[in-house]
Design an enzyme around this catalytic site. Structure first.
Site, PDB file in Angstrom:
ATOM      1  N   LYS A  76       0.974  -1.045   0.239  1.00  0.00           N
ATOM      2  CA  LYS A  76       0.041  -0.084   0.102  1.00  0.00           C
ATOM      3  C   LYS A  76       0.984   0.974  -0.007  1.00  0.00           C
ATOM      4  CE  LYS A  76      -1.183   2.167   3.434  1.00  0.00           C
ATOM      5  NZ  LYS A  76      -1.522   2.766   4.931  1.00  0.00           N
ATOM      6  N   CYS A 134     -19.017   6.375   5.696  1.00  0.00           N
ATOM      7  CA  CYS A 134     -19.110   4.766   5.960  1.00  0.00           C
ATOM      8  C   CYS A 134     -18.100   4.342   6.963  1.00  0.00           C
ATOM      9  CB  CYS A 134     -18.788   4.050   4.432  1.00  0.00           C
ATOM     10  SG  CYS A 134     -19.006   2.345   4.526  1.00  0.00           S
ATOM     11  N   CYS A 140     -25.934   5.184   7.249  1.00  0.00           N
ATOM     12  CA  CYS A 140     -26.586   4.715   6.273  1.00  0.00           C
ATOM     13  C   CYS A 140     -27.658   5.492   5.679  1.00  0.00           C
ATOM     14  CB  CYS A 140     -26.957   3.328   6.380  1.00  0.00           C
ATOM     15  SG  CYS A 140     -25.361   2.086   6.531  1.00  0.00           S
ATOM     16  N   CYS A 185     -26.219   8.464   3.541  1.00  0.00           N
ATOM     17  CA  CYS A 185     -25.499   7.927   2.250  1.00  0.00           C
ATOM     18  C   CYS A 185     -26.541   7.896   1.028  1.00  0.00           C
ATOM     19  CB  CYS A 185     -24.858   6.458   2.449  1.00  0.00           C
ATOM     20  SG  CYS A 185     -23.841   5.927   1.168  1.00  0.00           S
ATOM     21  N   CYS A 209     -26.711  -0.215  -1.853  1.00  0.00           N
ATOM     22  CA  CYS A 209     -25.577  -1.058  -1.032  1.00  0.00           C
ATOM     23  C   CYS A 209     -26.037  -2.263  -0.317  1.00  0.00           C
ATOM     24  CB  CYS A 209     -25.024   0.043   0.038  1.00  0.00           C
ATOM     25  SG  CYS A 209     -23.838  -0.642   0.913  1.00  0.00           S
TER      26      CYS A 209
END
Length: 372
Positions: free
Chosen positions: A257, A327, A334, A337, A343
């Site tokens: 990463k 998130c 939620c 969102c 989702c």
């Protein structure tokens, strides 16, 4: 004309009581005379065994396309009268016509390994990922997440030389592991004030370096990694950081990463997707992986199989800020969102932590309730 009877009379002669009557003169000839002639075995004139003679006769018969006229033997039909001879037609005229009722056989085409046509395989991709990505871009357009103000690209000194800026980007990425961006930015600010170059880190003792980067996560281990990495850069790379993922992952404390993010920020080269805990969590929640993954490295490989390459640089910045604001790891928002209707993990509570062994909650499921 001669007449041949095939069943009981196997010759052109009529047999009556042991004698044969011919149609030509009506004379009776004893049957034993013909039988004695028919039973006589051919004699070997040259003294060769009968088997050899028979083999030569068969070879001669095969080699000759048309057998020559042979004398009439008893039991054979006499040839027809010369006036009634019918010549056989050539074989080409007597070929039977092709049968129209038979099914035509299909030819099977086979290819060799090097000439076989490649099989077309469709690349898997999430069914609704484009709409989900558009919603995330809409929610991230304000650019007010911690990663937007205190990310690795914001922790470098813009007035420093290029190789120093690249080293500061690498140091900020090493400190950001298991650490919030606010803590990483504060540690980088103190480290830059002290001197954040390869030579400065080598000359600083471990205790002082630990006070500068505290309270980042695992700060003692990161002090050791910073010292080892700085020495390695000074000896092998002339004080600069490697310009490849293979060279970066050789450094102590640098994983895939950090390597891909360092290539994108420091060298402006997109070599892969930088996947941290935020990207790993959100990709699994949105169903962006064909199979659920267990760690960020598995998520990176799975995303790179289907996500278009032009989105690799942007996806880390989008998902990290989205995970910091909406998130969340625990109790995600939620209801705020835009992906709540598309989702798969929307409005699902986070999994509860496992109770410690021996605690009251760990043994509660083993006690049967009282029926009263």
């Amino acid at each position: 004309m001669y007449v041949c009877i095939y069943k009981h009379m196997a010759s052109p002669y009529f047999v009556y009581g042991g004698s044969v009557v011919t149609r030509s003169g009506g004379r009776r000839t004893p049957l034993s005379a013909f039988q004695s002639k028919g039973n006589q075995k051919p004699s070997n004139v040259d003294g060769r065994p009968p088997v050899a003679v028979k083999a030569e006769e068969e070879e001669a018969a095969v080699s000759q396309p048309e057998p020559s006229a042979a004398p009439l033997l008893p039991g054979d039909c006499p040839p027809p009268h010369p006036q009634t001879v019918v010549r056989a037609k050539p074989e080409t005229d007597t070929l039977p016509p092709a049968s129209t009722g038979r099914r035509r056989r299909q030819l099977k085409v086979e290819y060799e390994n090097d000439e076989a046509p490649p099989l077309k395989t469709e690349r898997w991709e999430p069914p609704d990922w484009r709409r989900q990505l558009a919603h995330i871009r809409e929610m991230r357009k304000s650019r007010d997440a911690p990663v937007d103000k205190m990310g690795a690209d914001k922790c470098q000194d813009p007035e420093s030389p290029a190789h120093v800026r690249r080293f500061q980007v690498l140091v900020s990425l090493m400190l950001s592991s298991q650490t919030k961006d606010q803590v990483t930015a504060a540690a980088m600010q103190k480290l830059r004030a002290h001197g954040c170059t390869v030579g400065d880190v080598i000359r600083t003792d471990d205790e002082t370096l630990g006070r500068l980067i505290y309270p980042v996560g695992f700060w003692r281990t990161k002090v050791k990694y910073l010292k080892q990495t700085s020495v390695m850069l000074q000896q092998e790379f002339g004080g600069d950081i490697p310009d490849s993922v293979e060279g970066l992952v050789r450094l102590p404390g640098v994983g895939p990463k950090m390597a891909h993010l360092a290539m994108a920020i420091a060298w402006d080269q997109v070599t892969g997707i930088g996947v941290d805990t935020h990207v790993h969590r959100i990709a699994n929640r949105l169903g962006w992986l064909e199979k659920a993954t267990k760690n960020p490295e598995e998520t990176r490989k799975a995303l790179e199989e289907w996500l278009p390459r032009e989105l690799w640089r942007e996806i880390n910045w989008l998902l990290v800020g989205f995970g910091q604001q909406v998130c969340l790891p625990v109790s995600p928002l939620c209801s705020m969102c835009l992906n709540q209707h598309c989702c798969p993990a929307a409005f699902k509570t986070s999994p509860a932590k496992k109770p410690k062994a021996g605690s009251l909650h760990s043994t509660a499921h083993k006690v049967k309730p009282d029926p009263d």
